[in-house]
Design a protein around this motif. Sequence first.
Motif, short mmCIF file in Angstrom:
data_model
loop_
_atom_site.label_atom_id
_atom_site.label_comp_id
_atom_site.label_asym_id
_atom_site.label_seq_id
_atom_site.Cartn_x
_atom_site.Cartn_y
_atom_site.Cartn_z
N VAL A 26 1.78 2.93 9.14
CA VAL A 26 1.19 4.83 8.43
C VAL A 26 2.88 5.59 8.98
CG1 VAL A 26 -0.22 6.03 9.31
CG2 VAL A 26 -0.97 4.03 9.47
N TYR A 27 3.00 6.02 8.02
CA TYR A 27 4.38 7.20 7.84
C TYR A 27 3.13 8.44 7.49
CZ TYR A 27 6.88 3.46 7.42
OH TYR A 27 7.31 2.16 7.68
N GLU A 28 3.56 10.43 8.33
CA GLU A 28 3.10 11.22 8.24
C GLU A 28 4.26 11.97 7.89
OE1 GLU A 28 0.72 14.36 10.37
OE2 GLU A 28 1.11 13.17 11.86
N ASN A 29 3.81 13.36 7.44
CA ASN A 29 5.02 14.12 7.26
C ASN A 29 4.39 15.16 6.62
OD1 ASN A 29 3.94 14.51 4.29
ND2 ASN A 29 5.43 13.17 3.49
N GLU A 30 4.55 16.26 6.32
CA GLU A 30 4.14 17.97 6.54
C GLU A 30 2.24 18.37 5.26
OE1 GLU A 30 6.47 21.03 5.94
OE2 GLU A 30 7.23 21.23 8.17
N GLN A 31 2.33 16.71 4.59
CA GLN A 31 2.15 16.74 3.10
C GLN A 31 0.69 16.12 3.04
OE1 GLN A 31 5.04 17.70 2.16
NE2 GLN A 31 5.45 20.11 2.87
N GLU A 32 1.46 14.62 3.52
CA GLU A 32 0.07 13.43 3.22
C GLU A 32 0.61 12.30 4.86
OE1 GLU A 32 1.28 12.18 -0.35
OE2 GLU A 32 3.30 11.58 0.39
N TYR A 33 -0.64 11.80 4.60
CA TYR A 33 -0.82 10.64 5.08
C TYR A 33 0.01 9.44 4.02
CZ TYR A 33 -2.69 12.95 8.92
OH TYR A 33 -3.32 14.16 9.78
N LEU A 34 0.61 8.40 4.44
CA LEU A 34 0.82 7.33 3.58
C LEU A 34 0.87 5.91 4.55
CD1 LEU A 34 1.90 6.25 1.08
CD2 LEU A 34 4.35 5.87 2.00
N LEU A 35 -0.02 4.94 4.23
CA LEU A 35 -0.22 3.55 4.41
C LEU A 35 0.06 2.69 3.67
CD1 LEU A 35 -2.67 5.78 5.41
CD2 LEU A 35 -4.04 3.74 5.94
N LEU A 36 0.82 1.50 4.25
CA LEU A 36 1.34 0.43 3.10
C LEU A 36 0.80 -0.64 3.94
CD1 LEU A 36 4.85 1.36 3.23
CD2 LEU A 36 3.50 2.21 1.16
N ALA A 37 -0.47 -1.15 3.09
CA ALA A 37 -0.78 -2.58 3.66
C ALA A 37 -0.63 -3.55 2.94
CB ALA A 37 -1.87 -2.28 3.59
N ASP A 38 0.20 -5.20 3.74
CA ASP A 38 0.08 -6.29 3.17
C ASP A 38 -0.59 -6.97 2.62
OD1 ASP A 38 3.17 -5.25 3.14
OD2 ASP A 38 3.01 -6.21 5.33
N LEU A 39 -1.17 -7.32 1.40
CA LEU A 39 -1.99 -7.26 1.01
C LEU A 39 -1.95 -8.82 0.23
CD1 LEU A 39 -4.58 -4.77 0.21
CD2 LEU A 39 -4.69 -6.47 2.21
N PRO A 40 -0.93 -10.06 -0.03
CA PRO A 40 -0.48 -10.38 -0.39
C PRO A 40 -1.97 -11.95 -1.23
CG PRO A 40 -0.27 -11.57 1.97
CD PRO A 40 -0.58 -10.04 2.04
N GLY A 41 -1.90 -12.03 -2.03
CA GLY A 41 -2.74 -12.94 -3.08
C GLY A 41 -3.99 -11.91 -3.57
N ILE A 42 -4.01 -10.42 -3.39
CA ILE A 42 -5.02 -9.79 -3.82
C ILE A 42 -4.95 -9.53 -5.12
CG2 ILE A 42 -6.16 -7.40 -3.26
CD1 ILE A 42 -6.98 -10.78 -1.50
N GLY A 43 -6.00 -9.85 -5.78
CA GLY A 43 -5.09 -8.46 -7.21
C GLY A 43 -5.95 -7.53 -7.46
N GLN A 44 -5.80 -6.47 -7.96
CA GLN A 44 -6.22 -5.18 -8.54
C GLN A 44 -8.02 -5.66 -8.34
OE1 GLN A 44 -4.80 -2.84 -11.60
NE2 GLN A 44 -6.46 -1.05 -10.94
N GLU A 45 -8.24 -6.07 -9.03
CA GLU A 45 -10.33 -6.56 -9.44
C GLU A 45 -10.11 -7.39 -8.19
OE1 GLU A 45 -7.15 -9.90 -11.02
OE2 GLU A 45 -7.49 -8.05 -12.05
N GLU A 46 -9.87 -7.85 -7.59
CA GLU A 46 -10.53 -8.39 -5.40
C GLU A 46 -10.07 -7.84 -4.96
OE1 GLU A 46 -8.87 -12.32 -6.37
OE2 GLU A 46 -7.35 -11.24 -6.08
N LEU A 47 -9.96 -5.53 -4.85
CA LEU A 47 -9.80 -5.00 -4.29
C LEU A 47 -10.55 -3.84 -4.41
CD1 LEU A 47 -7.36 -3.72 -2.06
CD2 LEU A 47 -5.56 -3.35 -3.29
N SER A 48 -10.75 -3.67 -2.58
CA SER A 48 -12.22 -2.23 -2.76
C SER A 48 -12.07 -1.39 -1.73
CB SER A 48 -13.23 -3.01 -2.04
OG SER A 48 -14.30 -1.91 -1.70
#
Length: 120
Positions: A26-48
């Motif tokens: 998790v990163y934060e700056n003045e404009q936004e928060y940014l989350l980078l999550a590791d989800l190996p093996g998960i495709g777009q249609e398998e993500l909610s």
Amino acid sequence: MANQNHEQENQDTMRRQPTFAPRVDVYENEQEYLLLADLPGIGQEELSLSTHDDELTIEGRPEAKEPTAGYTPARYRRSFDLPTDVDRDQIDAELSAGVLRLRLPKAAAYQPRKISVRSN
């Protein structure tokens, strides 16, 4: 009948899948928060992704597959409390190479602004 057996097998496989909390940076700056999550093996249609009240939930459910060579597909689930300054209508998500990138912009009212000073 065969279709019913196949559905039952898929449900049994899903129950046997372990569920992990994905690693998230998790990163934060003045404009936004940014989350980078590791989800190996998960495709777009398998993500909610969902928000409810002040909670953001990430859930990845791979298609039901039989475990092979000691490998069992994993499910992912993790929830976060959203800060009050996040503009929930502007949340943006991108999945690339097993990494989910979530941008959570801060509402304009919470962003720093410069106040001009008048002189007489």
